[in-house]
Design a protein around this motif. Structure first.
Motif, mmCIF file in Angstrom:
data_model
loop_
_atom_site.group_PDB
_atom_site.id
_atom_site.type_symbol
_atom_site.label_atom_id
_atom_site.label_comp_id
_atom_site.label_asym_id
_atom_site.label_seq_id
_atom_site.Cartn_x
_atom_site.Cartn_y
_atom_site.Cartn_z
ATOM 1 N N UNK A 44 -10.723 -2.458 0.457
ATOM 2 C CA UNK A 44 -9.255 -2.419 0.473
ATOM 3 C C UNK A 44 -8.785 -1.830 1.796
ATOM 4 N N UNK A 45 -7.496 -1.996 2.047
ATOM 5 C CA UNK A 45 -6.884 -1.482 3.271
ATOM 6 C C UNK A 45 -6.671 0.027 3.121
ATOM 7 N N UNK A 46 -7.551 0.812 3.702
ATOM 8 C CA UNK A 46 -7.470 2.265 3.535
ATOM 9 C C UNK A 46 -6.148 2.870 4.020
ATOM 10 N N UNK A 47 -5.507 2.331 5.060
ATOM 11 C CA UNK A 47 -4.225 2.910 5.483
ATOM 12 C C UNK A 47 -3.174 2.945 4.374
ATOM 13 N N UNK A 48 -3.313 2.076 3.388
ATOM 14 C CA UNK A 48 -2.360 2.092 2.278
ATOM 15 C C UNK A 48 -2.353 3.436 1.572
ATOM 16 N N UNK A 49 -3.473 4.135 1.609
ATOM 17 C CA UNK A 49 -3.587 5.390 0.873
ATOM 18 C C UNK A 49 -2.661 6.469 1.405
ATOM 19 N N UNK A 50 -2.386 6.466 2.694
ATOM 20 C CA UNK A 50 -1.505 7.487 3.270
ATOM 21 C C UNK A 50 -0.075 6.996 3.392
ATOM 22 N N UNK A 51 0.192 5.813 2.908
ATOM 23 C CA UNK A 51 1.536 5.247 2.974
ATOM 24 C C UNK A 51 2.016 4.861 1.590
ATOM 25 N N UNK A 52 1.972 3.584 1.290
ATOM 26 C CA UNK A 52 2.565 3.077 0.058
ATOM 27 C C UNK A 52 2.006 3.681 -1.212
ATOM 28 N N UNK A 53 0.736 4.044 -1.220
ATOM 29 C CA UNK A 53 0.130 4.594 -2.431
ATOM 30 C C UNK A 53 0.781 5.911 -2.843
ATOM 31 N N UNK A 54 1.316 6.656 -1.882
ATOM 32 C CA UNK A 54 1.886 7.973 -2.159
ATOM 33 C C UNK A 54 3.386 7.945 -2.420
ATOM 34 N N UNK A 56 6.932 7.793 -4.167
ATOM 35 C CA UNK A 56 7.354 8.185 -5.514
ATOM 36 C C UNK A 56 7.906 7.019 -6.333
ATOM 37 N N UNK A 57 8.382 5.979 -5.659
ATOM 38 C CA UNK A 57 8.924 4.807 -6.354
ATOM 39 C C UNK A 57 8.231 3.546 -5.849
ATOM 40 N N UNK A 58 7.937 2.638 -6.772
ATOM 41 C CA UNK A 58 7.268 1.369 -6.463
ATOM 42 C C UNK A 58 6.059 1.570 -5.561
ATOM 43 N N UNK A 59 5.141 2.442 -5.945
ATOM 44 C CA UNK A 59 3.982 2.692 -5.086
ATOM 45 C C UNK A 59 3.034 1.500 -5.043
ATOM 46 N N UNK A 60 2.301 1.394 -3.957
ATOM 47 C CA UNK A 60 1.296 0.340 -3.820
ATOM 48 C C UNK A 60 0.116 0.643 -4.723
ATOM 49 N N UNK A 61 -0.419 -0.382 -5.350
ATOM 50 C CA UNK A 61 -1.588 -0.237 -6.200
ATOM 51 C C UNK A 61 -2.471 -1.468 -6.039
ATOM 52 N N UNK A 62 -3.761 -1.286 -6.242
ATOM 53 C CA UNK A 62 -4.658 -2.428 -6.255
ATOM 54 C C UNK A 62 -4.338 -3.306 -7.453
ATOM 55 N N UNK A 63 -4.461 -4.632 -7.312
ATOM 56 C CA UNK A 63 -5.126 -5.356 -6.223
ATOM 57 C C UNK A 63 -4.234 -5.701 -5.038
ATOM 58 N N UNK A 73 -3.841 -11.866 6.443
ATOM 59 C CA UNK A 73 -4.831 -12.869 6.066
ATOM 60 C C UNK A 73 -5.003 -12.844 4.545
ATOM 61 N N UNK A 74 -6.027 -13.535 4.058
ATOM 62 C CA UNK A 74 -6.229 -13.632 2.624
ATOM 63 C C UNK A 74 -6.416 -12.256 1.981
ATOM 64 N N UNK A 75 -5.997 -12.158 0.719
ATOM 65 C CA UNK A 75 -6.266 -10.956 -0.075
ATOM 66 C C UNK A 75 -7.551 -11.206 -0.850
ATOM 67 N N UNK A 460 4.045 -8.184 12.421
ATOM 68 C CA UNK A 460 4.497 -8.034 11.038
ATOM 69 C C UNK A 460 3.914 -6.786 10.445
ATOM 70 N N UNK A 461 4.664 -6.156 9.563
ATOM 71 C CA UNK A 461 4.215 -4.949 8.867
ATOM 72 C C UNK A 461 4.524 -5.095 7.377
ATOM 73 N N UNK A 462 3.711 -4.492 6.538
ATOM 74 C CA UNK A 462 3.957 -4.470 5.098
ATOM 75 C C UNK A 462 4.005 -3.028 4.654
ATOM 76 N N UNK A 463 4.841 -2.698 3.698
ATOM 77 C CA UNK A 463 5.090 -1.299 3.363
ATOM 78 C C UNK A 463 3.844 -0.599 2.881
ATOM 79 N N UNK A 464 2.921 -1.339 2.250
ATOM 80 C CA UNK A 464 1.764 -0.660 1.680
ATOM 81 C C UNK A 464 0.722 -0.285 2.711
ATOM 82 N N UNK A 465 0.800 -0.799 3.923
ATOM 83 C CA UNK A 465 -0.206 -0.392 4.880
ATOM 84 C C UNK A 465 0.383 0.120 6.187
ATOM 85 N N UNK A 466 1.626 0.445 6.204
ATOM 86 C CA UNK A 466 2.173 1.113 7.361
ATOM 87 C C UNK A 466 3.038 2.299 6.963
#
Length: 466
Positions: A44-54, A56-63, A73-75, A460-466
């Motif tokens: 998984x994209x580890x940068x998500x852990x210090x961004x979207x995963x934390x 308080x609202x609509x947090x990023x989660x696997x998958x 690219x592909x997920x 391009x940027x996505x909230x879960x990994x930036x």
């Protein structure tokens, strides 16, 4: 008991996912490739852990943030690996390696044999005990390196709303986690020994801007000192921290971000090392021609600056992994790896990017009381690095293009006056490559303090990994 594979990727982080995708693109046959990871989930994209995963609202989660969404690219979900005949050996720790016999021994007693091995074991968080302080095992002391760490941190934040958190460290992990803690309505005190945050990259002037912004959000900075010891309650939880300058801070939770160490123990004494990592050539081939190393652990040639470096950054992990696979699968068509060091982060409403090298004379530009500013680094009369906060896509594309050219700078004042417009204008001129110099050996490490920064395309940027 054992299994044989043509290709084995050891490690289940970002580099593993991008290497797997590249193998698939190159037509690897079903059953030829496996990934061995001690984590229980697909890469998984580890940068998500210090961004979207934390969040308080609509947090990023696997998958949602499996690789390779970070580079648009592909997920690669677990089903993707099955469909492509790539075996995931998850939750499995390798306890020994023999590069001469081309074998890996797992903790379950299985021997896995390979023809080609890609080491993508990444780095681990430095623990407090390594600097002489006890407390890592306390329930409310958190690190941030993998999914389990992030899950623990989220659970602690939920229990500590309105409480007090101490962040140990002033690098990437410290800054990004401090922002997330504030967003989760937790009071934050950052403690680090330096005179300003992000000392390996920021100048004092740049750091001052971010510290003032963080202060406006309620973050307290305690600089020039460090943690001496924790105070525990009867249940073994940290209730406070003694600092070396004599101060005491109350704490409901603690986040530790004091650096990272490459996971290379399995290969010490078997492969050549440099800069604290495994020494590789411009194809990411180690001193053993069947073994390749990528990502945080690889010490590789930086052609642009004529030295070798180990770069702990997700952008490098992605690109080195893809290049290594190309070198293995199509060795006759591969070109030399030509990497431009790249770092960036986002926190609160802030967003910055850095390209190149932060050595030489610094020229600041822009409005440091506003939202768009930056700095150039000029070394031996050439522009070698640029930092920009608040830029647009055109700005960052121009910076990357021009820094790679290392143009001669005759007037430092022009850089200050024109700011980012200098590189935008120059990027539109015909390119003239700088002269190539012989490779010289590096005597230093270039890295993001804890290795946890986000990497993606500049477009391009996505909230879960930036």
């Amino acid at each position: 008991m054992g299994r044989d594979f043509a290709y084995v990727i050891l490690g289940g982080g970002v580099a593993a996912g991008y290497a797997a995708l590249e193998f698939a693109k190159k037509g690897v046959s079903h059953g030829q490739l496996c990934i061995i990871s001690d984590e229980p989930v697909a890469p998984y994209e580890r940068p998500a852990l210090s961004k979207g995963f934390l969040l308080p609202e609509a947090p990023a989660r696997l998958p949602g943030f499996h690789t390779c969404v970070g580079a648009n690219e592909e997920r690669l979900t677990p089903n993707w690996y099955t469909e492509h005949g790539i075996e995931l050996i998850l939750g499995t720790r390798v306890i020994s390696a023999n590069t001469k016999l081309k074998t890996l021994l797992t903790a379950t007693g299985e021997t896995i044999t390979y023809k080609f091995l890609i080491i993508a074991t990444g780095a681990r968080a430095v623990k407090l005990e390594e600097i002489g302080i006890n407390g890592s095992n306390a329930e409310n002391v958190c690190y941030l390196r993998d999914l389990a760490d992030a899950t623990k941190l989220v659970n602690m934040m939920r229990m500590c709303t309105g409480g007090n958190a101490i962040v140990i460290g002033g690098g990437y992990i410290g800054m990004e986690c401090a922002a997330s803690l504030v967003m989760n309505k937790i009071n934050v005190s950052m403690v680090f020994p330096g005179s300003y945050c992000m000392g390996r990259l920021f100048t004092p002037k740049i750091a001052s801007y971010y510290e003032e912004f963080y202060k406006s959000k309620g973050v307290s900075f305690i600089k020039g000192t460090s943690l001496s010891s924790f105070v525990f309650n009867s249940e073994g939880k940290v209730m406070g921290a003694n600092l070396k300058d004599g101060r005491y801070l109350h704490a409901d939770m603690v986040v530790v971000g004091i650096g990272a160490r490459p996971n290379t123990n399995l290969f010490e004494g078997q492969l050549a090392f440099e800069n604290g990592g495994i020494k590789v050539n411009n194809r990411f081939q180690s001193s053993n021609t069947s073994v390749y190393a990528v990502g945080d652990i690889a010490s590789f040639p930086i052609k642009l600056f004529n030295d070798t470096r180990r770069v702990e950054h997700v952008d490098a992990a992605r690109k080195t992994a893809k290049h290594a696979v190309h070198a293995i699968m199509e060795p006759k068509t591969i070109s030399d790896f030509d990497y431009l060091p790249f770092f960036y982060s986002r926190a609160f409403s802030l967003s910055w990017q850095f390209y190149g090298d932060n050595v030489g004379e610094v020229v600041h530009f822009g409005d440091f009381s506003g939202t768009k500013f930056g700095a150039y680094w000029v070394n031996n009369g050439r522009l070698v690095g640029c930092f920009l906060e608040g830029g647009g896509n055109e700005d960052y594309v121009a910076i990357a293009k021009v820094v790679r050219l290392k143009p001669v700078v005759l007037d430092l004042g022009e850089l200050e006056r024109k700011g980012v417009d200098f590189v935008v204008a120059m990027s539109q001129k015909p390119a003239v490559s700088p002269p190539s110099l012989p490779l010289k050996k590096s005597v230093y490490l270039w890295y993001a303090a804890s290795g946890f920064v986000v990497g993606a395309s500049v477009a391009a940027f996505a909230y879960w990994h930036v």
